[in-house]
Design a protein around this motif. Sequence first.
Motif, short mmCIF file in Angstrom:
data_model
loop_
_atom_site.label_atom_id
_atom_site.label_comp_id
_atom_site.label_asym_id
_atom_site.label_seq_id
_atom_site.Cartn_x
_atom_site.Cartn_y
_atom_site.Cartn_z
N GLY A 199 0.50 -1.22 0.01
CA GLY A 199 0.23 -0.21 0.31
C GLY A 199 0.77 1.10 -0.14
N SER A 200 1.85 1.26 0.29
CA SER A 200 2.99 2.06 0.28
C SER A 200 3.78 2.49 -1.09
CB SER A 200 3.51 1.93 1.51
OG SER A 200 2.86 2.32 2.53
N TYR A 201 4.29 4.08 -1.49
CA TYR A 201 5.45 4.01 -2.63
C TYR A 201 6.49 3.33 -2.18
CZ TYR A 201 7.87 5.47 -6.63
OH TYR A 201 8.01 5.59 -7.81
N ASP A 202 7.80 2.41 -2.94
CA ASP A 202 8.14 2.09 -2.96
C ASP A 202 8.80 2.14 -4.02
OD1 ASP A 202 10.73 -0.22 -2.87
OD2 ASP A 202 9.41 -0.80 -1.08
N THR A 203 10.41 3.24 -3.77
CA THR A 203 11.36 3.49 -5.14
C THR A 203 11.95 2.22 -5.43
OG1 THR A 203 11.66 5.54 -3.72
CG2 THR A 203 12.77 4.63 -6.05
N GLU A 204 12.32 1.50 -4.82
CA GLU A 204 12.81 0.59 -5.00
C GLU A 204 11.71 -1.10 -6.00
OE1 GLU A 204 14.43 -2.35 -1.67
OE2 GLU A 204 16.15 -2.21 -2.02
N TYR A 205 10.29 -0.97 -5.14
CA TYR A 205 10.13 -1.40 -6.20
C TYR A 205 9.71 -1.06 -7.37
CZ TYR A 205 7.56 -5.11 -2.66
OH TYR A 205 6.90 -6.24 -3.02
N PHE A 206 10.01 0.49 -7.51
CA PHE A 206 9.66 1.10 -9.26
C PHE A 206 11.23 0.67 -10.09
CE2 PHE A 206 8.30 4.68 -11.60
CZ PHE A 206 8.04 4.06 -12.69
#
Length: 426
Positions: free
Chosen positions: A158-165
């Motif tokens: 549910g939270s934006y994750d720079t590493e994910y992107f």
Amino acid sequence: MTDKNEFRNPDAILDIKDRPKFWPWVGLSLQHLFTMFGATVLVPILVGLEPSIALFSSGVGTLLYILITKGTVPAYLGSSFAFITAIQSLMGTSGYPAVAQGIIYSGIVYVIVAFIIAKAGSDWIDDVLPPIVVGPVIMVIGLGLAQNAAENAMFNEGSYDTEYFLVALVTLGITIIFNMYLRKFFSLIPILLGIIGGYLFALAVGVVDLEPVRAAAWFQIPDFQIMFVDYDFHFSLAALTSMAPIAFVTMTEHMGHLMVLSKISKRDFFKTPGLKKTLFADGLSTMIAGFIGGPPTTSYGENIGVLAITKVHSVFVLAGAAVFAILFSFVGKMSSLIYSIPDPVIGGISFLLFGVIASSGLRILIDNRIDFDKKRNLVIAAAILVIGIGGAYLRIGSFELTSMALATVIGIALNLILPVKARSEE
């Protein structure tokens, strides 16, 4: 290989009846398996069913579909998302036996409609679904899933994750490079290689959780829930009224996917094998899934995207993916390994897959030279695109017409109602 007298799509590297050699066959089938796996097991997880049964029933359903359509339609059937809300509600109020009934009832609706079409014919389809409706609907099928792809790529619980992107972008980049620059066999499996490359990168940055893989057993029999064996049948009116109507919604998705497949393969699947057979196969697949404890099935846009990108349309490849799905449903570690593919890897791949589907719709408009100076065409396309992509839906009680289905219905209605020319154009 295909019969010399049969039509062959000149754009296809492997056409529908072409059989690849063994090792390329394995790689191409695994590519489809990895593409559909996440969504297929996600549905049962969300509604409280057994993921391994969903994997098993998707494989059986796909083989059944290929058999009934006599190997003419390259489609893969996976778990349907359209029934999630209804299944969750039934599960909470009436338990699994009612859910199973509802799934079977929805499959019966498909079979009934298939028999009606068999008697009444399907010549009406060309009038109801002309290019000005089909093109935007196909674009909606692709772009309507764009938000799902973006959420998978960006959000971690549910939270934006720079590493994910970053993982998603690397996966997308690897897939594009493989698709553009590889040759021979490797040029046929850019999606599989992109998933593997993205997975290794995700593993390197610590996004992958391998603990479930270590804990999983090598061999495990899915916990099938078979009607009349594991539980008694008791008629549920709630199952009938809440699940059966949704079948009419998923039929529009079925026809939309059939449109895309027809366009990609340069064939008309509405005529051969005919909507009567594809609907019957889809409905029977769903009925079997409900009977053994799995979720409803439907054709998968993700796998259609793979067909469009790779230009490998062989039903043997789809059948191979189905066989792998059945086998892996009994291999705990393999299922866990595939399920460990993180969301951003799937999101990165989906950026390309869903975009390709949308582009197929745009191509239909271009190939048919649709004139957007005509107000009629502009109005129909505009309504379909904004309603479908915007996520508008119609809800009446427990019945819900999804955005894609609503956009399709409104597009068909406008096409039948609007005059050829607006008064200002006369």
